[in-house]
Enzyme design. Structure first.
Site, PDB file in Angstrom:
ATOM      1  N   GLU A  33       0.845  -1.197   0.000  1.00  0.00           N
ATOM      2  CA  GLU A  33       0.000   0.000   0.000  1.00  0.00           C
ATOM      3  C   GLU A  33       0.881   1.249   0.000  1.00  0.00           C
ATOM      4  O   GLU A  33       1.873   1.305   0.750  1.00  0.00           O
ATOM      5  CB  GLU A  33      -0.840  -0.044   1.293  1.00  0.00           C
ATOM      6  CG  GLU A  33      -1.825   1.063   1.502  1.00  0.00           C
ATOM      7  CD  GLU A  33      -2.501   0.921   2.877  1.00  0.00           C
ATOM      8  OE1 GLU A  33      -1.799   0.725   3.890  1.00  0.00           O
ATOM      9  OE2 GLU A  33      -3.731   1.009   2.920  1.00  0.00           O
ATOM     10  N   HIS A  35       2.490   4.614   0.959  1.00  0.00           N
ATOM     11  CA  HIS A  35       2.658   5.301   2.244  1.00  0.00           C
ATOM     12  C   HIS A  35       3.320   6.657   2.028  1.00  0.00           C
ATOM     13  O   HIS A  35       4.201   7.060   2.778  1.00  0.00           O
ATOM     14  CB  HIS A  35       3.481   4.451   3.207  1.00  0.00           C
ATOM     15  CG  HIS A  35       2.691   3.392   3.907  1.00  0.00           C
ATOM     16  ND1 HIS A  35       2.232   2.255   3.268  1.00  0.00           N
ATOM     17  CD2 HIS A  35       2.237   3.291   5.186  1.00  0.00           C
ATOM     18  CE1 HIS A  35       1.551   1.502   4.133  1.00  0.00           C
ATOM     19  NE2 HIS A  35       1.537   2.109   5.302  1.00  0.00           N
ATOM     20  N   ASP A  44       3.574  -1.913   6.103  1.00  0.00           N
ATOM     21  CA  ASP A  44       2.582  -2.739   6.802  1.00  0.00           C
ATOM     22  C   ASP A  44       3.019  -4.207   6.894  1.00  0.00           C
ATOM     23  O   ASP A  44       2.498  -4.959   7.726  1.00  0.00           O
ATOM     24  CB  ASP A  44       1.220  -2.661   6.100  1.00  0.00           C
ATOM     25  CG  ASP A  44       0.571  -1.289   6.236  1.00  0.00           C
ATOM     26  OD1 ASP A  44       1.202  -0.375   6.802  1.00  0.00           O
ATOM     27  OD2 ASP A  44      -0.570  -1.130   5.764  1.00  0.00           O
ATOM     28  N   HIS A 120      -1.911  -3.889   9.167  1.00  0.00           N
ATOM     29  CA  HIS A 120      -2.752  -3.117   8.230  1.00  0.00           C
ATOM     30  C   HIS A 120      -4.177  -3.141   8.761  1.00  0.00           C
ATOM     31  O   HIS A 120      -4.810  -4.204   8.804  1.00  0.00           O
ATOM     32  CB  HIS A 120      -2.636  -3.772   6.849  1.00  0.00           C
ATOM     33  CG  HIS A 120      -3.506  -3.223   5.776  1.00  0.00           C
ATOM     34  ND1 HIS A 120      -3.367  -1.930   5.293  1.00  0.00           N
ATOM     35  CD2 HIS A 120      -4.510  -3.791   5.053  1.00  0.00           C
ATOM     36  CE1 HIS A 120      -4.254  -1.735   4.313  1.00  0.00           C
ATOM     37  NE2 HIS A 120      -4.965  -2.852   4.158  1.00  0.00           N
ATOM     38  N   GLU A 122      -7.111  -2.477   7.828  1.00  0.00           N
ATOM     39  CA  GLU A 122      -8.234  -3.029   7.068  1.00  0.00           C
ATOM     40  C   GLU A 122      -8.318  -4.559   7.129  1.00  0.00           C
ATOM     41  O   GLU A 122      -9.357  -5.146   6.836  1.00  0.00           O
ATOM     42  CB  GLU A 122      -8.156  -2.580   5.594  1.00  0.00           C
ATOM     43  CG  GLU A 122      -8.430  -1.110   5.358  1.00  0.00           C
ATOM     44  CD  GLU A 122      -7.192  -0.215   5.500  1.00  0.00           C
ATOM     45  OE1 GLU A 122      -6.268  -0.555   6.278  1.00  0.00           O
ATOM     46  OE2 GLU A 122      -7.157   0.824   4.822  1.00  0.00           O
ATOM     47  N   HIS A 176      -1.779   6.954   8.918  1.00  0.00           N
ATOM     48  CA  HIS A 176      -1.266   6.292   7.714  1.00  0.00           C
ATOM     49  C   HIS A 176      -0.153   7.113   7.041  1.00  0.00           C
ATOM     50  O   HIS A 176      -0.406   8.207   6.547  1.00  0.00           O
ATOM     51  CB  HIS A 176      -2.410   6.060   6.720  1.00  0.00           C
ATOM     52  CG  HIS A 176      -1.937   5.462   5.439  1.00  0.00           C
ATOM     53  ND1 HIS A 176      -1.550   4.141   5.338  1.00  0.00           N
ATOM     54  CD2 HIS A 176      -1.732   6.009   4.222  1.00  0.00           C
ATOM     55  CE1 HIS A 176      -1.149   3.914   4.101  1.00  0.00           C
ATOM     56  NE2 HIS A 176      -1.240   5.021   3.406  1.00  0.00           N
ATOM     57  N   GLU A 181       4.387   5.401  11.529  1.00  0.00           N
ATOM     58  CA  GLU A 181       4.978   4.408  10.624  1.00  0.00           C
ATOM     59  C   GLU A 181       6.330   4.879  10.081  1.00  0.00           C
ATOM     60  O   GLU A 181       7.251   4.074   9.911  1.00  0.00           O
ATOM     61  CB  GLU A 181       4.029   4.108   9.461  1.00  0.00           C
ATOM     62  CG  GLU A 181       2.827   3.280   9.879  1.00  0.00           C
ATOM     63  CD  GLU A 181       1.882   2.999   8.722  1.00  0.00           C
ATOM     64  OE1 GLU A 181       1.556   1.831   8.503  1.00  0.00           O
ATOM     65  OE2 GLU A 181       1.459   3.961   8.035  1.00  0.00           O
TER      66      GLU A 181
HETATM   67 ZN    ZN Z   1       0.586   1.409   6.993  1.00  0.00          ZN
HETATM   68 MN    MN Z   2      -2.193  -0.018   5.859  1.00  0.00          MN
END
Ligand code: ZN
Ligand code: MN
Length: 252
Positions: A33, A35, A44, A120, A122, A176, A181
């Site tokens: 994903e 970032h 992630d 992650h 989701e 995010h 992160e």
């Molecule tokens: Zn992430």
């Molecule tokens: Mn994520």
């Protein structure tokens, strides 16, 4: 330090360690994903994988399974959205079945305790579903297994949050690609972060609903939901130490 990664073992050594269910198996699950322009596509995956290794090294009775890299579809309000180039996701049923199959194979080797470390947001409910289905299937077959499911950020205390976000914390929902992160990645994979490309954005504000198809104007063009500019390696170290010791404490 002995290698805790299953993928690096020969089968005989792995079998010796696991055949009587003597080890807890940690499975990191992430996502590919975006970032932001300043960071690779894989935080992630790399963050829960790193935490898993450190936890296993400290605990002594745990092994780390190869991570599941692809995760459930990035959502606008938690991951920027599924429309960014590079963000590469699978459906919930695919993730659920994949995790189920992988865990079932490890049960077949004699393992009966698992720790799923999610990186992650989701993925969460799809991992619940995989765990719940496998526990029930095994019970029918007379096999008792236990699966712990956790997301690493739930081990971060308010004290740490106050140190990492001295100007105020905008909430996990907008972390995010932000300070959290990015700081962790600066600590564990600095070669995958380029702070000269980091874009300063205000914490994202979203309406109290989702819309399909997604509306890309809800997200800053850079893709992060808050600014990564105040990320530092020291903050990453602090966060990681707390997550690792907290997970060891609860899971040993
Ligand atoms: Zn992430
Ligand atoms: Mn994520």
């Amino acid at each position: 330090m002995k290698d805790v990664k299953i993928e690096n073992m020969d089968w005989v050594s792995y079998h010796e360690l696991t055949k009587k269910g003597a080890c807890k198996i940690i499975l990191p699950i992430g996502a590919i994903e975006q970032h932001g322009p300043h960071m690779s596509l894989n935080p992630d995956v790399l963050i829960p994988s790193y935490i898993a290794e450190k936890v296993a090294e400290k605990a002594g009775n745990m092994l780390v399974a190869p991570a599941i890299s692809y995760g459930y579809k990035s959502q606008v309000k938690s991951g920027g959205g599924n429309f960014f180039p590079g963000t590469t996701c699978v459906t919930g049923s695919a993730l659920e079945n994949y995790v189920f199959d992988v865990l079932q194979a490890y049960v077949g080797h004699g393992n009966h305790e698992f720790i799923l470390i999610n990186g992650h947001f989701e993925n969460s409910m799809h991992l619940c579903e995989a765990a719940d289905k496998l526990v029930k299937k095994c019970a029918v077959e007379g096999i008792t297994i236990k699966i712990y499911l956790l997301s690493y950020w739930d081990f971060i205390s308010e004290d740490t949050i106050a140190q990492v976000f001295p100007d105020g914390f905008s909430g996990w929902a907008v972390e995010h690609g932000g300070v959290l992160e990015t700081s962790i990645m600066l600590r564990i994979h600095p070669e995958l972060v380029d702070m000269s490309k980091a874009v300063d954005v205000e914490p994202a504000k979203f309406p109290p609903y989702d819309v399909f198809p997604s509306d890309p104007t809800w997200v800053a063009p850079s893709g992060t939901l808050s600014s990564p500019l105040k990320a530092t390696e020291e903050k990453g170290k602090l966060i990681l130490e707390e997550c690792v010791s907290g997970i060891v404490k609860h899971m040993s």
